[in-house]
Design a protein around this motif. Structure first.
Motif, PDB file in Angstrom:
ATOM      1  N   GLY A 188      34.924  61.943  34.194  1.00 57.26           N
ATOM      2  CA  GLY A 188      35.971  61.353  33.357  1.00 57.26           C
ATOM      3  C   GLY A 188      35.614  60.038  32.697  1.00 57.26           C
ATOM      4  O   GLY A 188      36.496  59.267  32.325  1.00 57.26           O
ATOM      5  N   CYS A 189      34.309  59.749  32.539  1.00 57.29           N
ATOM      6  CA  CYS A 189      33.943  58.457  31.934  1.00 57.29           C
ATOM      7  C   CYS A 189      33.454  58.613  30.499  1.00 57.29           C
ATOM      8  O   CYS A 189      33.010  57.641  29.894  1.00 57.29           O
ATOM      9  N   GLY A 190      33.512  59.814  29.939  1.00 55.36           N
ATOM     10  CA  GLY A 190      33.212  59.960  28.513  1.00 55.36           C
ATOM     11  C   GLY A 190      31.950  60.733  28.159  1.00 55.36           C
ATOM     12  O   GLY A 190      31.578  60.776  26.986  1.00 55.36           O
ATOM     13  N   LYS A 191      31.299  61.377  29.134  1.00 56.94           N
ATOM     14  CA  LYS A 191      30.036  62.068  28.842  1.00 56.94           C
ATOM     15  C   LYS A 191      30.255  63.250  27.885  1.00 56.94           C
ATOM     16  O   LYS A 191      29.533  63.410  26.895  1.00 56.94           O
ATOM     17  N   THR A 192      31.252  64.067  28.197  1.00 59.07           N
ATOM     18  CA  THR A 192      31.513  65.252  27.382  1.00 59.07           C
ATOM     19  C   THR A 192      31.949  64.852  25.973  1.00 59.07           C
ATOM     20  O   THR A 192      31.514  65.435  24.975  1.00 59.07           O
ATOM     21  N   ARG A 193      32.802  63.812  25.907  1.00 58.30           N
ATOM     22  CA  ARG A 193      33.262  63.339  24.596  1.00 58.30           C
ATOM     23  C   ARG A 193      32.083  62.828  23.769  1.00 58.30           C
ATOM     24  O   ARG A 193      31.994  63.045  22.565  1.00 58.30           O
ATOM     25  N   GLU A 213      43.471  56.994  22.184  1.00 54.53           N
ATOM     26  CA  GLU A 213      43.704  58.395  22.553  1.00 54.53           C
ATOM     27  C   GLU A 213      45.189  58.735  22.661  1.00 54.53           C
ATOM     28  O   GLU A 213      45.577  59.885  22.513  1.00 54.53           O
ATOM     29  N   ARG A 259      37.122  47.577  26.218  1.00 56.08           N
ATOM     30  CA  ARG A 259      36.770  48.864  25.603  1.00 56.08           C
ATOM     31  C   ARG A 259      37.667  49.968  26.150  1.00 56.08           C
ATOM     32  O   ARG A 259      38.102  50.861  25.413  1.00 56.08           O
ATOM     33  N   ARG A 269      39.858  59.355  32.145  1.00 55.61           N
ATOM     34  CA  ARG A 269      40.660  60.547  31.861  1.00 55.61           C
ATOM     35  C   ARG A 269      42.051  60.450  32.500  1.00 55.61           C
ATOM     36  O   ARG A 269      43.065  60.750  31.878  1.00 55.61           O
ATOM     37  N   TYR A 304      34.693  58.449  19.480  1.00 54.70           N
ATOM     38  CA  TYR A 304      33.950  57.961  20.645  1.00 54.70           C
ATOM     39  C   TYR A 304      33.688  56.472  20.456  1.00 54.70           C
ATOM     40  O   TYR A 304      33.124  56.057  19.445  1.00 54.70           O
ATOM     41  N   THR A 305      34.118  55.671  21.411  1.00 55.52           N
ATOM     42  CA  THR A 305      33.881  54.221  21.369  1.00 55.52           C
ATOM     43  C   THR A 305      32.625  53.938  22.182  1.00 55.52           C
ATOM     44  O   THR A 305      32.625  54.139  23.402  1.00 55.52           O
TER      45      THR A 305
HETATM   46  P1  ADP Z   1      33.203  63.325  31.534  1.00 53.09           P
HETATM   47  O1  ADP Z   1      32.543  64.349  30.673  1.00 53.09           O
HETATM   48  O2  ADP Z   1      32.352  62.115  31.796  1.00 53.09           O
HETATM   49  O3  ADP Z   1      33.815  63.887  32.787  1.00 53.09           O
HETATM   50  P2  ADP Z   1      35.080  63.116  29.315  1.00 53.09           P
HETATM   51  O4  ADP Z   1      34.105  62.946  28.206  1.00 53.09           O
HETATM   52  O5  ADP Z   1      35.759  64.431  29.430  1.00 53.09           O
HETATM   53  O6  ADP Z   1      34.445  62.714  30.717  1.00 53.09           O
HETATM   54  O7  ADP Z   1      36.145  61.929  29.172  1.00 53.09           O
HETATM   55  C1  ADP Z   1      37.478  62.061  29.584  1.00 53.09           C
HETATM   56  C2  ADP Z   1      38.394  61.596  28.487  1.00 53.09           C
HETATM   57  O8  ADP Z   1      38.292  60.181  28.372  1.00 53.09           O
HETATM   58  C3  ADP Z   1      38.038  62.139  27.118  1.00 53.09           C
HETATM   59  O9  ADP Z   1      38.734  63.317  26.833  1.00 53.09           O
HETATM   60  C4  ADP Z   1      38.476  61.033  26.192  1.00 53.09           C
HETATM   61  O10 ADP Z   1      39.858  61.194  25.922  1.00 53.09           O
HETATM   62  C5  ADP Z   1      38.327  59.787  27.015  1.00 53.09           C
HETATM   63  N1  ADP Z   1      37.143  58.963  26.783  1.00 53.09           N
HETATM   64  C6  ADP Z   1      36.277  58.536  27.728  1.00 53.09           C
HETATM   65  N2  ADP Z   1      35.345  57.724  27.200  1.00 53.09           N
HETATM   66  C7  ADP Z   1      35.611  57.643  25.890  1.00 53.09           C
HETATM   67  C8  ADP Z   1      35.018  56.926  24.798  1.00 53.09           C
HETATM   68  N3  ADP Z   1      33.941  56.149  24.975  1.00 53.09           N
HETATM   69  N4  ADP Z   1      35.567  57.054  23.578  1.00 53.09           N
HETATM   70  C9  ADP Z   1      36.659  57.829  23.401  1.00 53.09           C
HETATM   71  N5  ADP Z   1      37.264  58.520  24.386  1.00 53.09           N
HETATM   72  C10 ADP Z   1      36.767  58.431  25.619  1.00 53.09           C
END
Ligand code: ADP
Length: 269
Positions: A45-50, A191, A183, A224, A18-19
């Motif tokens: 798709g902006c990184g919340k789940t990650r 990725e 970033r 994503r 995670y960056t």
């Molecule tokens: P959300 O939960 O916001 O819909 P995700 O966390 O599933 O989005 O992010 C989508 C993909 O984007 C992740 O699987 C990852 O590959 C990538 N990604 C997004 N932000 C980051 C980050 N800050 N660091 C590393 N990977 C990221």
């Protein structure tokens, strides 16, 4: 899809990369230490789940993720009696399991869930930190390591649904947005392994497409989708085709809009 990282496996899994954008990892850690629940706001798709997966692994905590949908009820979270050969047996839902394990329960897109879920979330999210299980009469106290994390996308489709003030004022809130260009290039490259120059072109394309949001598109091109396009390009697909199938077709069904977006793609590549 719901995922469960079992406690026994936590130590063996690599920490998902995670960056960070700022001090969100510190805020997460301080919220967890102080037993405060966390609300993550931001587009899909902006990184919340990650981010949550990264933090759970860093803290060595089991993570139970629930993708909320409009049929999701309190019983889906808490559990229910199941009929078996010997009669009925109680089966914990993911929220109850997370509380018993002292892990993190992540409710993705929480505003999608049925309203009856607030009845179980409120006492867990405020300083009572208890989970009432009506059907068994249990009142489960959350151990100190338990953390409730929820996310929601304040975008167009949630304008009506929103999140009630009585719910949102129980959470510490972190706003997420698409990463700044340098970033995002780093993320897409990390990725997918695609070369930096082409990652930079994809991020430039995303910037141009995001500028069209609200006017022509309901949702902006997410990180994503850039990663999908980069993955296909890294596997040998031409950039124009990769952008069409991974980005443009995911953003619109309108032939005229698709054609206009493809013009933007051709201007970048
Ligand atoms: P959300 O939960 O916001 O819909 P995700 O966390 O599933 O989005 O992010 C989508 C993909 O984007 C992740 O699987 C990852 O590959 C990538 N990604 C997004 N932000 C980051 C980050 N800050 N660091 C590393 N990977 C990221």
């Amino acid at each position: 899809m719901n995922t469960i990282v079992e406690p026994g496996l936590v130590a063996d899994l690599p920490i998902p990369s995670y960056t960070p954008a700022g001090n969100e990892t510190q805020i997460f850690e301080l919220a967890w230490q102080n037993r405060l629940p966390l609300l993550l706001k931001g587009p899909t798709g902006c990184g919340k789940t990650r981010f949550v997966a990264h933090m759970a692994a860093r803290l060595g905590l089991p993570l139970l993720t629930v993708a909320c949908h409009d049929d999701l009820t309190a019983a889906d979270l808490v559990g229910r009696h199941l009929i078996s050969g010997e009669g009925t047996i109680w089966s914990d839902g993911p929220l109850t399991r997370a509380v018993r394990l002292g892990g993190i329960c992540y409710l993705d897109e929480v505003v999608e869930a049925r309203k009856d879920t607030t009845v179980v979330l409120h006492p867990l999210a405020d300083d009572r930190r208890v989970l009432p299980i009506d059907r068994t009469g249990e009142l489960l106290a959350a151990p100190p390591s338990f953390m409730l994390v929820v996310s929601y996308n304040p975008g167009y489709q949630n304008l009506l649904k929103g999140m009630k003030p009585s719910t949102r004022q129980r959470f510490v809130s972190l706003s997420f947005d698409f990463p700044a260009p340098e970033r995002e290039i780093e993320i897409v490259q990390g990725e997918t392994g695609l070369d930096g120059a082409r990652c930079a072109q994809l991020v430039k394309l995303a910037g141009a497409l995001r500028a069209l949001k609200d006017r022509d598109l309901e949702e902006a091109a997410s990180t994503r989708l850039l990663i999908y396009a980069a993955t296909l390009m890294q596997s040998g697909l031409a950039a124009e085709d990769a952008c069409r199938v991974a980005i443009v077709e995911s953003l619109s069904d309108e032939p005229a809009t698709i054609a206009a977006l493809m013009d933007v793609v051709r201007a970048v590549f």
